[in-house]
Design an enzyme around this catalytic site. Structure first.
Site, short mmCIF file in Angstrom:
data_model
loop_
_atom_site.label_atom_id
_atom_site.label_comp_id
_atom_site.label_asym_id
_atom_site.label_seq_id
_atom_site.Cartn_x
_atom_site.Cartn_y
_atom_site.Cartn_z
N ASP A 1 21.83 9.60 4.50
CA ASP A 1 21.29 9.38 3.24
C ASP A 1 21.27 7.95 2.76
O ASP A 1 22.34 7.10 3.31
CB ASP A 1 21.83 10.31 2.12
CG ASP A 1 20.80 10.62 0.77
OD1 ASP A 1 20.29 11.73 0.76
OD2 ASP A 1 20.90 9.72 0.00
N ARG B 1 16.99 6.56 -16.23
CA ARG B 1 18.01 6.53 -15.11
C ARG B 1 18.95 5.68 -15.27
O ARG B 1 20.00 6.03 -14.87
CB ARG B 1 17.18 6.58 -13.86
CG ARG B 1 16.34 7.93 -13.22
CD ARG B 1 17.10 9.12 -12.98
NE ARG B 1 16.37 10.20 -12.99
CZ ARG B 1 15.85 10.50 -11.49
NH1 ARG B 1 16.19 9.92 -10.51
NH2 ARG B 1 15.07 11.50 -11.52
#
Length: 291
Positions: free
Chosen positions: A152, A41
């Site tokens: 979020d 990632r």
């Protein structure tokens, strides 16, 4: 000495440093099995920074708040769909909203006020699915006041959600009557996309919230959706998040979790409405007025 050094394998000490940082900042526990995911990632960001090593990048994110946020965003999974986990929406449409509407028809204006929290909203499919269902069953013309808070950890996905713009292929996930009523098909430069109509966009507001921090939020919600978020937490951070979610739930509200998440048998003062859907446990003799 420049930190633009050739990438090298992630050492055990460096991985433990990432573990501590990510857990401290987001409550997400990176098990040893996630080492390859971590490396994969952040690899693109390392290339953007001139092939910075994983060790040097760890030192950078410890000192740089903006870069720390980029790391957390890279590690979060943002896959989502419209009307995900259909049983939850069936419960709303068949049981919950008809009861609310019946009470609204006989009560005061306060009975027509609905507050919803979509926690871990990702790119917006969940809060806008809720907006379609609520607006359809609780029309503004009848005085229903609906507000949806979508939150979020990632500012990047929140910006995408705020645009309310998706590939037109996503239309296949939306029931036809909602699609016709609330979604706009792009033309010209927006061909191949669809956008939520202004009536829906007016219902949803966005805010960055970390479920493992003091979020500064106030008020209670009639519906709280937090689906497929708790699976990333260990027991301690999951408990903190659940405490926060329940703390913002109306005494007569409903909490919706993901299909792999459960509060059963964990000592929380809730009752199970259906698998993964919970309501606060009311004092003996009190009947729920909502939900």
């Amino acid at each position: 000495m420049s930190e633009a050094v050739q990438s090298s394998p992630l050492t055990e000490r460096e991985f433990k440093g990432y573990q501590r940082l990510v857990y401290r900042e987001a409550g997400i526990w990176l098990s040893p099995a996630k080492k390859a995911l971590l490396v994969g990632r952040v690899a693109r960001r390392l290339r953007e920074l001139g092939r910075l090593s994983l060790g040097a990048y760890l030192r950078r994110v410890e000192e740089d708040e903006a870069e720390r946020l980029r790391l957390l965003e890279a590690l979060c999974t943002h896959e989502t769909h419209f009307f995900r986990e259909p049983r939850h929406f069936e419960l709303l449409e068949r049981e919950v909203l008809p009861r609310w509407r019946a009470r609204g028809d006989t009560g005061s204006g306060e009975g027509r006020r609905v507050r919803v929290w979509s926690a871990g909203c990702s790119t917006g499919e969940e809060p806008f699915s809720l907006a379609m269902v609520l607006r359809h069953h609780l029309p503004a013309a009848e005085g229903w006041d609906i507000q949806i808070l979508a939150t979020d950890l990632s500012t990047c996905v929140l910006e995408r959600a705020r645009q309310a713009l998706w590939p037109v292929e996503k239309a296949e996930e939306i029931p036809k009557h909602y699609l016709r009523a609330y979604m706009l098909r792009g033309v010209g430069s927006q061909e191949g996309r669809m956008k939520a109509g202004p009536e829906l966009r007016a219902l949803v507001r966005f805010q960055r919230v970390n479920l493992n921090d003091d979020d500064g939020m106030v008020g209670r919600f009639d519906l709280v959706f937090c689906r497929n978020v708790l699976i990333y937490f260990d027991a301690a951070s999951r408990a903190r998040a659940v405490e926060r979610l329940l703390g913002h739930l109306s005494p007569h509200g409903l909490l919706f979790l993901g299909h792999a998440e459960s509060l059963s048998g964990q000592g929380w003062q809730v009752r199970t409405v259906m698998p993964t859907v919970y309501a606060p446990r009311l004092p003996a003799g009190e009947v729920a007025r909502r939900g």
